[in-house]
Scaffold this motif. Structure first.
Motif, PDB file in Angstrom:
ATOM      1  N   ILE A 112      -4.011  14.592  -9.975  1.00  0.00           N
ATOM      2  CA  ILE A 112      -5.091  14.015  -9.173  1.00  0.00           C
ATOM      3  C   ILE A 112      -5.049  14.622  -7.776  1.00  0.00           C
ATOM      4  N   SER A 113      -6.139  14.496  -7.069  1.00  0.00           N
ATOM      5  CA  SER A 113      -6.221  15.001  -5.698  1.00  0.00           C
ATOM      6  C   SER A 113      -5.877  13.887  -4.708  1.00  0.00           C
ATOM      7  N   HIS A 114      -5.686  14.275  -3.456  1.00  0.00           N
ATOM      8  CA  HIS A 114      -5.496  13.273  -2.406  1.00  0.00           C
ATOM      9  C   HIS A 114      -6.717  12.348  -2.344  1.00  0.00           C
ATOM     10  N   GLY A 115      -7.894  12.929  -2.489  1.00  0.00           N
ATOM     11  CA  GLY A 115      -9.120  12.136  -2.436  1.00  0.00           C
ATOM     12  C   GLY A 115      -9.183  11.108  -3.549  1.00  0.00           C
ATOM     13  N   ARG A 116      -8.807  11.503  -4.759  1.00  0.00           N
ATOM     14  CA  ARG A 116      -8.829  10.563  -5.886  1.00  0.00           C
ATOM     15  C   ARG A 116      -7.774   9.473  -5.700  1.00  0.00           C
ATOM     16  N   ALA A 117      -6.593   9.854  -5.228  1.00  0.00           N
ATOM     17  CA  ALA A 117      -5.540   8.862  -4.980  1.00  0.00           C
ATOM     18  C   ALA A 117      -6.004   7.856  -3.931  1.00  0.00           C
ATOM     19  N   ALA A 118      -6.646   8.350  -2.877  1.00  0.00           N
ATOM     20  CA  ALA A 118      -7.159   7.458  -1.831  1.00  0.00           C
ATOM     21  C   ALA A 118      -8.208   6.518  -2.407  1.00  0.00           C
ATOM     22  N   GLU A 119      -9.066   7.062  -3.244  1.00  0.00           N
ATOM     23  CA  GLU A 119     -10.106   6.256  -3.900  1.00  0.00           C
ATOM     24  C   GLU A 119      -9.469   5.145  -4.739  1.00  0.00           C
ATOM     25  N   ILE A 120      -8.443   5.479  -5.495  1.00  0.00           N
ATOM     26  CA  ILE A 120      -7.732   4.497  -6.316  1.00  0.00           C
ATOM     27  C   ILE A 120      -7.144   3.394  -5.438  1.00  0.00           C
ATOM     28  N   LEU A 121      -6.621   3.783  -4.275  1.00  0.00           N
ATOM     29  CA  LEU A 121      -5.976   2.834  -3.368  1.00  0.00           C
ATOM     30  C   LEU A 121      -6.969   2.060  -2.502  1.00  0.00           C
ATOM     31  N   GLY A 122      -8.224   2.514  -2.478  1.00  0.00           N
ATOM     32  CA  GLY A 122      -9.233   1.831  -1.676  1.00  0.00           C
ATOM     33  C   GLY A 122      -9.168   2.163  -0.197  1.00  0.00           C
ATOM     34  N   TYR A 156       1.049  17.036   4.212  1.00  0.00           N
ATOM     35  CA  TYR A 156      -0.190  17.272   3.467  1.00  0.00           C
ATOM     36  C   TYR A 156      -0.189  18.680   2.887  1.00  0.00           C
ATOM     37  N   ILE A 157       0.188  19.635   3.717  1.00  0.00           N
ATOM     38  CA  ILE A 157       0.272  21.025   3.271  1.00  0.00           C
ATOM     39  C   ILE A 157       1.722  21.294   2.934  1.00  0.00           C
ATOM     40  N   ASP A 158       1.964  21.624   1.703  1.00  0.00           N
ATOM     41  CA  ASP A 158       3.323  21.828   1.223  1.00  0.00           C
ATOM     42  C   ASP A 158       3.457  23.266   0.746  1.00  0.00           C
ATOM     43  N   MET A 159       3.808  24.139   1.692  1.00  0.00           N
ATOM     44  CA  MET A 159       3.966  25.544   1.326  1.00  0.00           C
ATOM     45  C   MET A 159       5.162  26.124   2.070  1.00  0.00           C
ATOM     46  N   LEU A 208       0.836  -1.200   0.000  1.00  0.00           N
ATOM     47  CA  LEU A 208       0.000   0.000   0.000  1.00  0.00           C
ATOM     48  C   LEU A 208       0.872   1.252   0.000  1.00  0.00           C
ATOM     49  N   VAL A 209       1.904   1.254   0.828  1.00  0.00           N
ATOM     50  CA  VAL A 209       2.816   2.401   0.877  1.00  0.00           C
ATOM     51  C   VAL A 209       3.491   2.586  -0.477  1.00  0.00           C
ATOM     52  N   GLN A 210       3.951   1.501  -1.066  1.00  0.00           N
ATOM     53  CA  GLN A 210       4.620   1.602  -2.363  1.00  0.00           C
ATOM     54  C   GLN A 210       3.676   2.145  -3.429  1.00  0.00           C
ATOM     55  N   ARG A 211       2.441   1.681  -3.431  1.00  0.00           N
ATOM     56  CA  ARG A 211       1.467   2.178  -4.411  1.00  0.00           C
ATOM     57  C   ARG A 211       1.163   3.658  -4.179  1.00  0.00           C
ATOM     58  N   ALA A 212       1.031   4.019  -2.905  1.00  0.00           N
ATOM     59  CA  ALA A 212       0.760   5.421  -2.577  1.00  0.00           C
ATOM     60  C   ALA A 212       1.915   6.306  -3.025  1.00  0.00           C
ATOM     61  N   LEU A 213       3.131   5.828  -2.850  1.00  0.00           N
ATOM     62  CA  LEU A 213       4.295   6.602  -3.271  1.00  0.00           C
ATOM     63  C   LEU A 213       4.364   6.733  -4.792  1.00  0.00           C
ATOM     64  N   LEU A 214       3.864   5.741  -5.505  1.00  0.00           N
ATOM     65  CA  LEU A 214       3.795   5.855  -6.966  1.00  0.00           C
ATOM     66  C   LEU A 214       2.808   6.935  -7.398  1.00  0.00           C
ATOM     67  N   LEU A 272      -4.776   8.094   3.745  1.00  0.00           N
ATOM     68  CA  LEU A 272      -3.704   8.418   2.812  1.00  0.00           C
ATOM     69  C   LEU A 272      -2.829   9.547   3.354  1.00  0.00           C
ATOM     70  N   ILE A 273      -3.460  10.569   3.895  1.00  0.00           N
ATOM     71  CA  ILE A 273      -2.705  11.690   4.474  1.00  0.00           C
ATOM     72  C   ILE A 273      -1.816  11.193   5.612  1.00  0.00           C
ATOM     73  N   GLU A 274      -2.344  10.311   6.460  1.00  0.00           N
ATOM     74  CA  GLU A 274      -1.550   9.739   7.557  1.00  0.00           C
ATOM     75  C   GLU A 274      -0.418   8.869   7.015  1.00  0.00           C
ATOM     76  N   LEU A 275      -0.700   8.103   5.977  1.00  0.00           N
ATOM     77  CA  LEU A 275       0.325   7.258   5.366  1.00  0.00           C
ATOM     78  C   LEU A 275       1.473   8.130   4.864  1.00  0.00           C
TER      79      LEU A 275
END
Length: 95
Positions: free
Chosen positions: A42-52, A69-72, A26-32, A58-61
């Protein structure tokens, strides 16, 4: 979730680091997916949806992997805090 199989060509030296453990997979897929979140494809929400998983999972992962999560820039955070303080002071003055 519907799955598909793809073949990846990787350096032999990398093979020991490719996991078949569910949590590590799961971590490897999320990193991809992360570069596509970062470039706003894509958004965090869409990535999470893809990962199930949920967006918050996902944010915690990512946080566990050191990816915020916030990159500024800190200067933008300081400006936001100044704006908040100014608006809060204005609201208190009118109350």
């Amino acid at each position: 979730m519907e799955m598909t199989t793809i073949q990846l060509e990787i350096p032999v030296a990398m093979k020991p680091y490719i996991s078949t453990e569910p949590k590590e997979e799961l971590v490897q897929r999320a990193l991809l997916l992360h570069p596509y979140i970062k470039n706003l494809t894509i958004s965090h929400g869409r990535a999470a949806e893809i990962l199930g998983i949920s967006k918050w999972e996902l944010i915690e992962l990512y946080a566990d992997e050191g990816i915020p999560y916030i990159d500024m820039p800190w200067s933008e955070v300081e400006k936001d805090v100044e704006t908040y303080d100014r608006l809060k002071a204005k609201k208190v003055a009118h109350a």
